[in-house]
Design a protein around this motif. Structure first.
Motif, short mmCIF file in Angstrom:
data_model
loop_
_atom_site.label_atom_id
_atom_site.label_comp_id
_atom_site.label_asym_id
_atom_site.label_seq_id
_atom_site.Cartn_x
_atom_site.Cartn_y
_atom_site.Cartn_z
N CYS A 51 0.85 -4.22 -4.20
CA CYS A 51 0.48 -5.60 -3.84
C CYS A 51 1.55 -6.64 -4.19
O CYS A 51 1.82 -7.52 -3.38
CB CYS A 51 -0.84 -6.01 -4.46
N TYR A 60 -9.20 -7.77 -9.85
CA TYR A 60 -8.98 -9.00 -9.09
C TYR A 60 -10.02 -9.23 -8.00
O TYR A 60 -9.98 -10.25 -7.33
CB TYR A 60 -7.58 -8.98 -8.46
N HIS A 64 -6.72 -5.89 0.41
CA HIS A 64 -6.03 -4.63 0.08
C HIS A 64 -6.81 -3.53 0.77
O HIS A 64 -8.03 -3.51 0.67
CB HIS A 64 -6.07 -4.33 -1.43
N ASP A 124 -0.97 2.41 2.06
CA ASP A 124 -1.44 1.11 1.59
C ASP A 124 -1.13 0.04 2.63
O ASP A 124 -0.23 0.21 3.47
CB ASP A 124 -0.70 0.77 0.27
N HIS A 178 -1.67 -4.57 3.02
CA HIS A 178 -2.26 -5.83 2.59
C HIS A 178 -2.32 -6.73 3.81
O HIS A 178 -1.31 -7.00 4.44
CB HIS A 178 -1.44 -6.43 1.45
ZN LIG Z 1 -3.02 -3.86 -3.29
#
Ligand SMILES: [Zn+2]
Length: 406
Positions: free
Chosen positions: A97, A225, A274, A146, A148
């Motif tokens: 991230c 988060y 995410h 991954d 974002h």
């Molecule tokens: Zn992330």
């Protein structure tokens, strides 16, 4: 019970060598071939869905991870920092991230660019205790699928729904059986960043996106988060694990001071989603090896076609076998010739290695330019022109079907 560690050894997919370190497996050629096929598929699936892929390094300055909150909230799971000089410390990253926030921040952004979907198959690290490590399911070096997705607040619902649809598509192609959804929320006794208002809004948005879907709530399992949706999958014994995840984050856009210019010219804060469609390559393959008992769907089988000349010492058969394997490779298939040992032992070896298609070729087939296919499930097809046999295999691979015949 299938154990992916045993099968990983037998099928030569990966090796864990104590000299390299626990939790740091090495992918052998067969495992790497299967993984590459899966990575290429996921990359293409994301590209078609509007993702832009980047590369970022697996380590960064200590300050980057102080800003992201990882060193404050996640340090126990991280390797200790490496110091080059008193004011130059680096950490192995525990997540992608922070780097992707810097991708967003690389220049000014307009509302026209949103949702901006930044994808990467990237390396990251977890300082897992040696006692919990095993095979591919718990590792210290992780290759994560991954992304974002930076959205305007009013785009979040639709974006999360689109991600859930992509997850379903990817899982279906891989032959992963879905087992339900978990909504992971804040719990007591843990530390979280962000305000109550941010958490409430994020939870409401996720509940909305899950509208109509059966979901189990898991208080205490949220990321530090923000809340997340975990998509559970089941192995053949019914044991559940999660590969895919969607998480909402209002905090990092603030920490990194991310903004875009709205249609009214006003600067606004994006929301950061995410998400991972298939999780890490390590945990994904631990699951796939066990779910398929090593017999992967043809499109990501390490070797798709093994060519067996009945008499490898016959120059005509040997030449025809080489030609067939070369033609298969030219078509984009993974193919090999096995010319060592008796035909029976070679056939048994392809069965042990779960090769989906075995092309047997004797003197008559070599003379006719034909081949007889044997399928992994025991079915045998009549001899047919070599080009037709390869076209059949290629068509099954192209559709990513789990079945061996079109
Ligand atoms: Zn992330």
């Amino acid at each position: 019970m299938t154990d992916h560690r045993r099968l990983g050894r037998e099928l030569e997919l990966f090796v864990s060598d104590p000299l390299a370190g626990a939790g740091l497996p090495i992918w052998l050629p067969a495992g790497a071939a299967a993984r590459h096929a899966v990575e290429a598929y996921v990359h293409e699936l994301e590209r078609r869905a509007g993702y832009q892929h980047v590369y970022s390094p697996p380590l960064g300055k200590r300050e980057l991870f102080e800003l992201s909150g990882h060193l404050g909230y996640f340090a126990d799971d991280m390797f200790p920092p490496m110091r080059l000089s008193p004011d130059d410390e680096f950490v192995l990253r525990p997540a992608l991230c922070p780097h992707h926030a810097l991708v967003f921040r690389a220049r000014g952004r307009s509302y026209r660019e949103l949702p901006l979907r930044v994808g990467e198959l990237g390396g990251m690290y977890r300082a897992e205790r040696s006692g919990v490590l095993g095979g591919l399911s718990r590792v210290r070096a992780i290759s994560l699928n991954d992304a974002h997705n930076f959205c305007a607040l009013d785009q979040v619902g639709e974006e999360v729904a689109a991600i859930l649809a992509l997850i379903r598509e990817a899982h279906a192609a891989l032959g992963v059986r879905p087992a339900g959804f978990r909504l992971s929320l804040r719990g007591p006794g843990q530390r979280y960043v962000g305000t109550d208002e941010q958490w409430r809004r994020a939870e409401d948005l996720l509940r909305e996106a899950l509208n109509g879907v059966d979901v189990v709530e898991a208080p205490g399992d949220a990321a530090f988060y923000g809340p997340k949706i975990d998509i559970q999958v089941a192995d053949p014994t019914g044991r559940e694990s999660s590969l895919a995840t969607v998480q909402l984050d209002f905090d990092k856009p603030e920490k990194f001071d991310l903004s875009y210019t709205g249609s009214d010219g006003v600067r606004r804060r994006p929301v950061m989603v995410h998400r991972s469609l298939v999780g890490s390559m390590e945990r994904l393959f631990a699951h796939l090896i066990e779910a398929h008992d090593g017999a992967f769907p043809p499109w990501y089988a390490p070797v798709q076609v093994t060519v067996l000349p009945v008499d490898p010492d016959d120059p005509g058969q040997a030449a025809a076998a080489d030609r067939l394997a070369r033609d298969a490779i030219a078509l984009g298939l993974r193919a090999e010739v096995d010319g060592g040992g008796s035909l029976g032992s070679r056939i048994r070896d392809t069965a042990r290695r779960r090769v989906p298609y075995v092309a047997v070729l004797g003197a008559r087939e070599a003379a006719d330019g034909a081949v007889a296919l044997r399928l992994r499930d025991g079915r045998r097809l009549d001899p047919r022109p070599a080009a037709d046999a390869l076209a059949l295999v290629a068509s099954v691979v192209a559709t990513r079907s789990a079945a061996l015949l079109p």
